[in-house]
Design a protein around this motif. Structure first.
Motif, PDB file in Angstrom:
ATOM      1  N   LEU A  58      -4.377  -2.438   8.787  1.00 17.91           N
ATOM      2  CA  LEU A  58      -3.353  -2.207   8.267  1.00 17.91           C
ATOM      3  C   LEU A  58      -2.961  -1.199   7.121  1.00 17.91           C
ATOM      4  O   LEU A  58      -1.743  -0.624   6.771  1.00 17.91           O
ATOM      5  N   GLU A  59      -3.897  -0.975   6.457  1.00 16.95           N
ATOM      6  CA  GLU A  59      -4.202   0.014   5.381  1.00 16.95           C
ATOM      7  C   GLU A  59      -4.012   1.294   6.310  1.00 16.95           C
ATOM      8  O   GLU A  59      -3.351   2.169   5.795  1.00 16.95           O
ATOM      9  N   ASP A  60      -4.588   1.521   7.288  1.00 16.54           N
ATOM     10  CA  ASP A  60      -4.480   2.673   8.306  1.00 16.54           C
ATOM     11  C   ASP A  60      -3.075   2.989   8.576  1.00 16.54           C
ATOM     12  O   ASP A  60      -2.640   3.924   8.584  1.00 16.54           O
ATOM     13  N   ALA A  61      -2.333   1.830   8.717  1.00 22.18           N
ATOM     14  CA  ALA A  61      -0.893   2.041   9.403  1.00 22.18           C
ATOM     15  C   ALA A  61      -0.159   2.595   8.126  1.00 22.18           C
ATOM     16  O   ALA A  61       0.606   3.779   8.098  1.00 22.18           O
ATOM     17  N   ALA A  62      -0.622   2.293   6.651  1.00 23.45           N
ATOM     18  CA  ALA A  62       0.345   2.834   5.693  1.00 23.45           C
ATOM     19  C   ALA A  62      -0.110   4.229   5.406  1.00 23.45           C
ATOM     20  O   ALA A  62       0.894   5.037   5.200  1.00 23.45           O
ATOM     21  N   LEU A  63      -1.461   4.595   5.402  1.00 23.93           N
ATOM     22  CA  LEU A  63      -2.001   5.941   5.094  1.00 23.93           C
ATOM     23  C   LEU A  63      -1.435   6.777   6.284  1.00 23.93           C
ATOM     24  O   LEU A  63      -1.114   7.713   6.092  1.00 23.93           O
ATOM     25  N   ALA A  64      -1.437   6.391   7.668  1.00 20.75           N
ATOM     26  CA  ALA A  64      -0.949   7.217   8.755  1.00 20.75           C
ATOM     27  C   ALA A  64       0.411   7.558   8.565  1.00 20.75           C
ATOM     28  O   ALA A  64       1.069   8.601   8.806  1.00 20.75           O
ATOM     29  N   ALA A  65       1.362   6.644   8.142  1.00 19.89           N
ATOM     30  CA  ALA A  65       2.671   6.740   7.876  1.00 19.89           C
ATOM     31  C   ALA A  65       2.971   7.876   6.781  1.00 19.89           C
ATOM     32  O   ALA A  65       3.778   8.603   7.009  1.00 19.89           O
ATOM     33  N   LEU A  66       2.239   7.763   5.665  1.00 13.01           N
ATOM     34  CA  LEU A  66       2.591   8.732   4.670  1.00 13.01           C
ATOM     35  C   LEU A  66       1.974  10.071   5.073  1.00 13.01           C
ATOM     36  O   LEU A  66       2.814  11.045   5.182  1.00 13.01           O
ATOM     37  N   ALA A  67       0.965  10.244   5.890  1.00 13.69           N
ATOM     38  CA  ALA A  67       0.446  11.496   6.521  1.00 13.69           C
ATOM     39  C   ALA A  67       1.619  12.068   7.399  1.00 13.69           C
ATOM     40  O   ALA A  67       1.716  13.276   7.410  1.00 13.69           O
ATOM     41  N   LEU A  68       1.948  11.370   8.498  1.00 11.15           N
ATOM     42  CA  LEU A  68       3.136  11.654   9.366  1.00 11.15           C
ATOM     43  C   LEU A  68       4.266  12.179   8.563  1.00 11.15           C
ATOM     44  O   LEU A  68       4.729  13.228   9.017  1.00 11.15           O
ATOM     45  N   LEU A 119       0.771  -1.047  -0.124  1.00 14.45           N
ATOM     46  CA  LEU A 119      -0.066   0.063   0.109  1.00 14.45           C
ATOM     47  C   LEU A 119       0.903   1.324   0.051  1.00 14.45           C
ATOM     48  O   LEU A 119       0.320   2.254  -0.448  1.00 14.45           O
ATOM     49  N   LEU A 120       2.087   1.168   0.612  1.00 11.69           N
ATOM     50  CA  LEU A 120       3.037   2.433   0.610  1.00 11.69           C
ATOM     51  C   LEU A 120       3.465   2.532  -0.967  1.00 11.69           C
ATOM     52  O   LEU A 120       3.480   3.552  -1.292  1.00 11.69           O
ATOM     53  N   ALA A 121       3.919   1.406  -1.267  1.00 12.17           N
ATOM     54  CA  ALA A 121       4.300   1.431  -2.765  1.00 12.17           C
ATOM     55  C   ALA A 121       3.461   2.212  -3.750  1.00 12.17           C
ATOM     56  O   ALA A 121       3.851   2.776  -4.501  1.00 12.17           O
ATOM     57  N   ALA A 122       2.069   1.721  -3.514  1.00 10.07           N
ATOM     58  CA  ALA A 122       1.069   1.975  -4.838  1.00 10.07           C
ATOM     59  C   ALA A 122       0.929   3.828  -4.312  1.00 10.07           C
ATOM     60  O   ALA A 122       0.818   4.418  -5.272  1.00 10.07           O
ATOM     61  N   GLN A 123       1.565   4.271  -3.217  1.00 14.63           N
ATOM     62  CA  GLN A 123       1.584   5.813  -2.919  1.00 14.63           C
ATOM     63  C   GLN A 123       2.606   6.384  -3.322  1.00 14.63           C
ATOM     64  O   GLN A 123       3.093   7.651  -2.809  1.00 14.63           O
ATOM     65  N   VAL A 136     -12.810  -6.123  -7.185  1.00 14.69           N
ATOM     66  CA  VAL A 136     -11.537  -6.084  -6.389  1.00 14.69           C
ATOM     67  C   VAL A 136     -11.256  -4.701  -5.677  1.00 14.69           C
ATOM     68  O   VAL A 136     -11.464  -3.697  -6.413  1.00 14.69           O
ATOM     69  N   LEU A 137     -10.967  -4.612  -4.440  1.00 13.28           N
ATOM     70  CA  LEU A 137     -10.848  -3.277  -3.718  1.00 13.28           C
ATOM     71  C   LEU A 137      -9.387  -3.506  -3.382  1.00 13.28           C
ATOM     72  O   LEU A 137      -8.541  -4.243  -3.492  1.00 13.28           O
ATOM     73  N   PRO A 138      -9.061  -2.130  -3.240  1.00 14.22           N
ATOM     74  CA  PRO A 138      -7.511  -1.758  -3.009  1.00 14.22           C
ATOM     75  C   PRO A 138      -6.868  -2.259  -1.833  1.00 14.22           C
ATOM     76  O   PRO A 138      -5.611  -2.265  -1.463  1.00 14.22           O
ATOM     77  N   SER A 139      -7.523  -2.733  -0.814  1.00 13.18           N
ATOM     78  CA  SER A 139      -6.993  -3.369   0.193  1.00 13.18           C
ATOM     79  C   SER A 139      -7.734  -4.367   0.988  1.00 13.18           C
ATOM     80  O   SER A 139      -8.955  -4.479   0.819  1.00 13.18           O
ATOM     81  N   ASN A 140      -7.206  -4.994   1.859  1.00 14.03           N
ATOM     82  CA  ASN A 140      -7.920  -6.038   2.603  1.00 14.03           C
ATOM     83  C   ASN A 140      -9.119  -5.412   3.371  1.00 14.03           C
ATOM     84  O   ASN A 140     -10.091  -6.089   3.340  1.00 14.03           O
ATOM     85  N   ALA A 141      -8.623  -4.200   4.204  1.00  8.93           N
ATOM     86  CA  ALA A 141      -9.619  -3.666   5.049  1.00  8.93           C
ATOM     87  C   ALA A 141     -11.218  -3.215   4.448  1.00  8.93           C
ATOM     88  O   ALA A 141     -12.014  -3.661   4.550  1.00  8.93           O
ATOM     89  N   GLY A 192      -0.299  -6.852  -3.680  1.00  9.84           N
ATOM     90  CA  GLY A 192       0.982  -6.909  -4.636  1.00  9.84           C
ATOM     91  C   GLY A 192       1.387  -5.234  -5.199  1.00  9.84           C
ATOM     92  O   GLY A 192       0.520  -4.429  -4.648  1.00  9.84           O
ATOM     93  N   THR A 193       2.414  -5.336  -5.866  1.00  4.88           N
ATOM     94  CA  THR A 193       2.964  -3.946  -6.804  1.00  4.88           C
ATOM     95  C   THR A 193       2.869  -4.157  -7.989  1.00  4.88           C
ATOM     96  O   THR A 193       2.861  -5.412  -8.758  1.00  4.88           O
ATOM     97  N   ALA A 194       2.791  -3.216  -8.762  1.00  3.67           N
ATOM     98  CA  ALA A 194       3.104  -3.256 -10.335  1.00  3.67           C
ATOM     99  C   ALA A 194       4.655  -3.764 -10.666  1.00  3.67           C
ATOM    100  O   ALA A 194       4.838  -4.426 -11.778  1.00  3.67           O
ATOM    101  N   SER A 195       5.448  -3.738  -9.806  1.00  2.00           N
ATOM    102  CA  SER A 195       6.790  -4.297 -10.198  1.00  2.00           C
ATOM    103  C   SER A 195       6.610  -6.021  -9.711  1.00  2.00           C
ATOM    104  O   SER A 195       7.932  -6.648  -9.876  1.00  2.00           O
ATOM    105  N   ASP A 196       5.842  -6.583  -9.068  1.00  4.23           N
ATOM    106  CA  ASP A 196       5.941  -7.904  -8.602  1.00  4.23           C
ATOM    107  C   ASP A 196       5.944  -8.706  -9.785  1.00  4.23           C
ATOM    108  O   ASP A 196       5.342  -8.348 -10.881  1.00  4.23           O
ATOM    109  N   PRO A 197       6.696  -9.934  -9.802  1.00  4.56           N
ATOM    110  CA  PRO A 197       6.578 -10.688 -11.179  1.00  4.56           C
ATOM    111  C   PRO A 197       5.518 -11.115 -11.628  1.00  4.56           C
ATOM    112  O   PRO A 197       5.284 -11.376 -12.787  1.00  4.56           O
ATOM    113  N   GLN A 198       4.124 -11.208 -10.930  1.00  3.85           N
ATOM    114  CA  GLN A 198       3.010 -11.691 -11.366  1.00  3.85           C
ATOM    115  C   GLN A 198       2.045 -10.207 -12.006  1.00  3.85           C
ATOM    116  O   GLN A 198       1.117 -10.634 -12.573  1.00  3.85           O
ATOM    117  N   ASP A 199       2.579  -9.111 -11.880  1.00  2.00           N
ATOM    118  CA  ASP A 199       1.894  -7.741 -12.593  1.00  2.00           C
ATOM    119  C   ASP A 199       0.322  -7.715 -11.889  1.00  2.00           C
ATOM    120  O   ASP A 199      -0.558  -8.358 -12.328  1.00  2.00           O
TER     121      ASP A 199
END
Lengths: 523, 63
Positions: free
Chosen positions: A306-316, A213-217, A494-499, A472-479
């Motif tokens: 977990l999604e909030d963890a990523a988004l909170a880190a970005l905001a901080l 999720l961090l990589a997506a941002q 398909v949603l962007p996070s498990n939450a 996953g990310t755009a750079s992962d082997p599976q695309d």
């Protein structure tokens, strides 16, 4: 007389790891005319498995624990012989490749260290009964250790971590599935950029969800240190989490520090919080449990998902305030998606059936679903009962004699088929985990089963929805984009996070009241 | 600097013990890795292996 034939071959003193053998058996089973196949070391418990599968030949019964046995049951003797030839080719190919690379394959850790004297990390995934000894050897050789193996005794874990602390080394695990050191993904990890966030995680898939999720941002990872699921327990006392936090505190590349896991023992939590407050950097604490008190407390930002963890880190990192949102899509679109997904549901259809490959993602699903829909039955909490069912298919009871669902979708495909037969199930909820180590096409492995499940329900005059998130990310082997498209083509939302996927499933099962509560900002 | 502090400034060099699959993944990323052709000690008997390890431990100071 039955024309069926059982054939086996024994390769004396030919140790092969269990995943290699499971993948081999799977390939043999897909062969023409093959009814059953197994490839196992001939330990007493594995001989029981041969017997239960009707594959215990006399030569397999006489083999010893260091001998590899490949056995097949086929429609004809010719088909059985062909399968054994195929096994020999597949196994032969492996060893030839090793020899063909021109390297001398050392047989011990010590000789490997002599061949690569500046080695600094041992990645250990031998069977649990032998893993602690090898990890101890590695630490004594001055190597940091990532111990992927599970079934390591708790007292061994404590002893290994004490030794590591004494020597200033990392002892990641046991049962450490994911780490990213110096930008290198280890075990099951995603291709994410390097960046300013330093992570300590007691959860493999939790770490994968946050880093993707961090990589997506556009934000990356300085270091992601796995510590194993028991590190934060009272007995282990957070030994490695504290050691890792000290290292991240001193690391100028880590501008923010995050801890991911399940709720620790109270004394351990106190120690972790104390350490975080002393770091002098912004911190995010994602210890997923019931009744987490979200929000900022000095330098520490506590989050519930977990999604909030990523988004909170970005905001901080950007000095911005953070407020959690249930969905990243606009309410009008969300309402339309829920309406579409609920089409055809009958009055008795109101339960969620969640079939997870990632343990922490399953745990997070239970935490999000219960306040919205009521009790959830789950194998994560033995004895739990409820209308909704969350299954962690990576749990021991589903992986004995089989590879983990992140590698082999067989068990999940069968669970999807069964769920479609249950007239109470309104929605299937799944995670699809990409990255290094994961299967080459995880979405493709489950997509046909999803499409068939939706069609089977329709054929019986019922609706059925499928909701998924792809880790996953755009750079992962599976695309990532191709994997999402594969699931969408099968009929999944398909949603962007498990939450978010869990909340979407709750809206489908619970209808307008749940949707209204979420949009009004209640749990 | 502690070995852990140093690690963050070094190139990762890996010894892989167990699933060969992981060594292949690491090699694909261009990271130096050596795979150990490991087999269980003491003929695969965990109890005997633990006894052998305990004997070896007697020579070590931090067992």
């Amino acid at each position: 007389m039955s024309p069926e034939a059982i054939r086996s071959v024994v390769k004396p003193s030919a140790y092969q790891d269990s995943v290699t053998l499971l993948l081999l058996a799977r390939q043999l089973r897909s062969g023409s005319g093959v009814l059953e196949a197994a490839a196992l070391m001939a330990t007493p418990s594995n001989k029981d498995l041969f017997e239960q599968s009707g594959l215990l030949t006399a030569e397999a019964a006489n083999a010893g624990p260091n001998d590899l046995v490949v056995a097949v049951r086929a429609e004809s003797a010719a088909a059985a012989e062909a399968a054994l030839d195929r096994a020999a080719r597949l196994l032969g190919g492996k060893s030839r490749r090793l020899e063909g690379s021109g390297r001398i394959a050392p047989r011990t850790l010590e000789s490997a260290k002599r061949l690569l004297p500046d080695a600094n990390l041992a990645l250990i995934s031998v069977p649990g009964a032998f893993a602690a000894q090898e990890a101890k050897k590695a630490l004594r050789l001055g190597l940091h250790v990532m111990l992927f193996s599970d079934n390591v005794r708790l007292e061994d874990e404590v002893a290994l971590k004490r030794l590591a602390v004494k020597r200033g080394l990392l002892m990641m695990g046991p049962d450490c599935g994911t780490a990213i050191l110096n930008g290198v993904p280890l075990g099951f990890a995603n291709a994410v950029p390097r960046g300013r966030i330093g992570l300590v995680s007691a959860s493999g898939t939790g770490l994968q969800q946050v880093t993707t999720l961090l990589a997506a941002q556009g934000q990356g990872i300085s270091q992601a240190i796995g510590v194993g699921g028991r590190d934060l327990s009272e007995v282990v006392g957070g030994l490695m989490a504290l050691q890792a936090l000290d290292a991240l505190a001193a690391d100028p590349a880590s501008g923010l520090v995050m801890v991911i896991g399940k709720p620790p023992a109270p004394a351990v939590r106190e120690r972790i919080e104390l350490r975080l407050r002393a770091i002098g950097k912004p911190c995010v604490l994602a210890l997923l449990g019931q009744g987490v008190r979200e929000g900022r407390d000095g330098a520490i930002h506590v989050v519930a998902t977990l999604e909030d963890a990523a988004l909170a880190a970005l905001a901080l990192l950007e000095g911005q305030p953070f407020a959690p949102q249930p969905f990243s899509i606009p309410p009008i679109d969300l309402r339309q998606c829920v309406e579409d997904a609920r089409r055809g549901l009958q009055s008795g259809q109101g339960s969620v059936r969640a079939l997870y490959a990632g343990g922490t993602l399953a745990h997070e699903a239970v935490l999000i679903l219960e306040p919205l829909l009521g009790s959830v039955a789950t194998n994560l909490a033995p004895g739990s009962v409820g209308r909704h069912l969350v299954i962690d298919l990576g749990a021991d009871e589903y992986t004995v004699g089989r590879a983990h669902p992140m590698l082999d979708a067989t068990v999940r495909v069968e669970a999807i088929r069964k769920a479609a037969q249950d007239p109470e199930v309104a929605v299937l909820l799944l995670d699809v985990v990409l990255g290094h180590g994961a299967a080459p096409d995880p979405a493709g492995d489950v997509a046909p089963a999803i499409a068939a499940a939706l069609a089977a329900a329709r054929a019986e005059g019922r609706g059925l929805a499928a909701v998924a998130s792809v880790i996953g990310t755009a750079s992962d082997p599976q695309d990532l984009a191709a994997q999402c498209a594969r699931l969408e083509a099968a009929g999944a939302w398909v949603l962007p996070s498990n939450a978010q996927a869990v909340r979407a499933a709750a809206c489908i099962a619970g209808g307008e009241p749940v949707l209204a509560r979420l949009l009004a900002g209640e749990s | 600097m502690s070995p852990l502090g140093e690690l963050f400034h070094q190139e990762l060099r890996v010894i892989n013990l167990g699933l060969e699959y992981f060594a292949e993944e690491i090699e694909r990323l261009g990271v130096p890795v050596i795979h150990v052709a490991w087999s269980p000690p003491a003929g695969g008997d965990p109890k005997k292996a633990a006894l052998l390890a305990a004997l070896a431990d007697e020579d070590e100071d931090d067992a």
